[in-house]
Design a protein around this motif. Sequence first.
Motif, mmCIF file in Angstrom:
data_model
loop_
_atom_site.group_PDB
_atom_site.id
_atom_site.type_symbol
_atom_site.label_atom_id
_atom_site.label_comp_id
_atom_site.label_asym_id
_atom_site.label_seq_id
_atom_site.Cartn_x
_atom_site.Cartn_y
_atom_site.Cartn_z
ATOM 1 N N ILE A 31 0.840 -1.200 0.000
ATOM 2 C CA ILE A 31 0.000 0.000 0.000
ATOM 3 C C ILE A 31 0.876 1.252 0.000
ATOM 4 N N ASP A 32 0.571 2.190 -0.883
ATOM 5 C CA ASP A 32 1.309 3.450 -0.979
ATOM 6 C C ASP A 32 0.812 4.406 0.101
ATOM 7 N N THR A 33 1.700 4.755 1.044
ATOM 8 C CA THR A 33 1.328 5.647 2.147
ATOM 9 C C THR A 33 1.954 7.031 1.995
ATOM 10 N N SER A 34 2.458 7.352 0.808
ATOM 11 C CA SER A 34 3.149 8.631 0.620
ATOM 12 C C SER A 34 2.196 9.798 0.398
ATOM 13 N N GLU A 35 0.923 9.513 0.107
ATOM 14 C CA GLU A 35 -0.039 10.576 -0.133
ATOM 15 C C GLU A 35 -1.449 10.092 0.189
ATOM 16 N N ASP A 36 -2.357 11.052 0.306
ATOM 17 C CA ASP A 36 -3.764 10.697 0.529
ATOM 18 C C ASP A 36 -4.267 9.879 -0.659
ATOM 19 N N THR A 37 -5.250 9.051 -0.402
ATOM 20 C CA THR A 37 -5.819 8.247 -1.483
ATOM 21 C C THR A 37 -7.312 8.142 -1.282
ATOM 22 N N THR A 38 -7.983 7.504 -2.206
ATOM 23 C CA THR A 38 -9.411 7.265 -2.082
ATOM 24 C C THR A 38 -9.645 5.773 -1.852
ATOM 25 N N ILE A 39 -10.823 5.455 -1.357
ATOM 26 C CA ILE A 39 -11.162 4.046 -1.157
ATOM 27 C C ILE A 39 -11.148 3.313 -2.494
ATOM 28 N N GLY A 40 -11.637 3.956 -3.539
ATOM 29 C CA GLY A 40 -11.629 3.323 -4.855
ATOM 30 C C GLY A 40 -10.231 3.013 -5.345
ATOM 31 N N ALA A 41 -9.308 3.973 -5.157
ATOM 32 C CA ALA A 41 -7.924 3.748 -5.587
ATOM 33 C C ALA A 41 -7.283 2.619 -4.785
ATOM 34 N N LEU A 42 -7.605 2.546 -3.488
ATOM 35 C CA LEU A 42 -7.055 1.475 -2.653
ATOM 36 C C LEU A 42 -7.542 0.119 -3.131
ATOM 37 N N VAL A 43 -8.835 0.024 -3.410
ATOM 38 C CA VAL A 43 -9.399 -1.233 -3.896
ATOM 39 C C VAL A 43 -8.792 -1.605 -5.245
ATOM 40 N N ASP A 44 -8.670 -0.620 -6.154
ATOM 41 C CA ASP A 44 -8.097 -0.887 -7.475
ATOM 42 C C ASP A 44 -6.643 -1.335 -7.382
ATOM 43 N N SER A 45 -5.902 -0.768 -6.419
ATOM 44 C CA SER A 45 -4.490 -1.130 -6.284
ATOM 45 C C SER A 45 -4.311 -2.570 -5.836
ATOM 46 N N LEU A 46 -5.321 -3.120 -5.186
ATOM 47 C CA LEU A 46 -5.246 -4.509 -4.743
ATOM 48 C C LEU A 46 -5.559 -5.479 -5.870
ATOM 49 N N GLY A 47 -6.210 -4.979 -6.926
ATOM 50 C CA GLY A 47 -6.523 -5.846 -8.054
ATOM 51 C C GLY A 47 -7.500 -6.935 -7.649
ATOM 52 N N GLU A 48 -7.285 -8.134 -8.190
ATOM 53 C CA GLU A 48 -8.156 -9.272 -7.895
ATOM 54 C C GLU A 48 -7.692 -9.951 -6.616
ATOM 55 N N ARG A 49 -7.763 -9.235 -5.522
ATOM 56 C CA ARG A 49 -7.353 -9.772 -4.236
ATOM 57 C C ARG A 49 -8.529 -10.426 -3.527
ATOM 58 N N ALA A 50 -8.232 -11.043 -2.396
ATOM 59 C CA ALA A 50 -9.259 -11.719 -1.623
ATOM 60 C C ALA A 50 -10.199 -10.736 -0.964
ATOM 61 N N PHE A 51 -11.461 -11.141 -0.808
ATOM 62 C CA PHE A 51 -12.367 -10.364 0.027
ATOM 63 C C PHE A 51 -11.796 -10.281 1.435
ATOM 64 N N GLY A 52 -11.114 -11.340 1.861
ATOM 65 C CA GLY A 52 -10.525 -11.334 3.193
ATOM 66 C C GLY A 52 -9.527 -10.209 3.381
ATOM 67 N N ALA A 53 -8.711 -9.935 2.363
ATOM 68 C CA ALA A 53 -7.735 -8.855 2.459
ATOM 69 C C ALA A 53 -8.425 -7.512 2.601
ATOM 70 N N LEU A 54 -9.471 -7.293 1.819
ATOM 71 C CA LEU A 54 -10.193 -6.028 1.883
ATOM 72 C C LEU A 54 -10.936 -5.886 3.213
ATOM 73 N N MET A 55 -11.530 -6.961 3.693
ATOM 74 C CA MET A 55 -12.190 -6.932 4.996
ATOM 75 C C MET A 55 -11.205 -6.566 6.092
ATOM 76 N N PHE A 56 -10.027 -7.153 6.030
ATOM 77 C CA PHE A 56 -9.007 -6.870 7.039
ATOM 78 C C PHE A 56 -8.585 -5.404 6.989
ATOM 79 N N ILE A 57 -8.339 -4.897 5.794
ATOM 80 C CA ILE A 57 -7.885 -3.514 5.636
ATOM 81 C C ILE A 57 -8.940 -2.526 6.123
ATOM 82 N N PHE A 58 -10.216 -2.810 5.872
ATOM 83 C CA PHE A 58 -11.271 -1.901 6.298
ATOM 84 C C PHE A 58 -11.597 -2.031 7.782
ATOM 85 N N ALA A 59 -11.385 -3.212 8.368
ATOM 86 C CA ALA A 59 -11.800 -3.442 9.758
ATOM 87 C C ALA A 59 -10.717 -3.126 10.777
ATOM 88 N N VAL A 60 -9.482 -3.520 10.495
ATOM 89 C CA VAL A 60 -8.458 -3.479 11.540
ATOM 90 C C VAL A 60 -8.084 -2.078 12.003
#
Length: 219
Positions: A31-60
């Motif tokens: 994950i790029d932490t050098s600048e502000d981002t949007t939720i859409g850009a974060l999701v797009d940067s993960l590509g075809e990742r697991a729902f589990g990864a996205l759940m973890f990122i949004f919950a933790v």
Amino acid sequence: MQQDNYTGPNHSGPDPWPKKPSRLSDIVRSIDTSEDTTIGALVDSLGERAFGALMFIFAVPNIIPTPPGTSAILGLPLVILTWQLMMGRQSLWLPETIRKRRISREVLGSFVSKMLPFMGKIERVLKPRFGLIVASDLAERLIGLITFALALVLFLPIPFNNMLPAAAISCVALGLAERDGMAVFLGYLLGVASVAVLALISSALYIGVVAFFRALFGF
């Protein structure tokens, strides 16, 4: 759920364990932490990742100290995500209004810096096991149902009520991403605990309100 080389449970073949997905720590580290981002850009940067990864990122982030309003920013996409998991969707969709929500680099940086050491330790014990709990379409729909309910609790503006449901969803997310049924079961237990705490808080608030009006109006 599709993630890197993993394309979902193999319901037709004899092998109950699909190819092991990329570790969540690698996903978080990317994950790029050098600048502000949007939720859409974060999701797009993960590509075809697991729902589990996205759940973890949004919950933790709701488990660790973060700026006020974090649960409001991340809670709604988590509700939408878990709903889609419950419905059996194979790819994540977010409405444009959610995709445009901004996440500050401070929140992202705090998340990455605080989570990577923890994840490095926890991933040492995560492994594919107890497949009936996690490695089937029915199991994933059940995970979606339970985490959807927890996401609704997390999204409620109740003081001090974020940590337990967020921890429960995070455990389930780790189990889903790593195909570890034990982690999913632990998340279920934390979910029961979070609902119990919510019930206690709600009862205490109700008793307090009733006592206040009785004292105020003398009845």
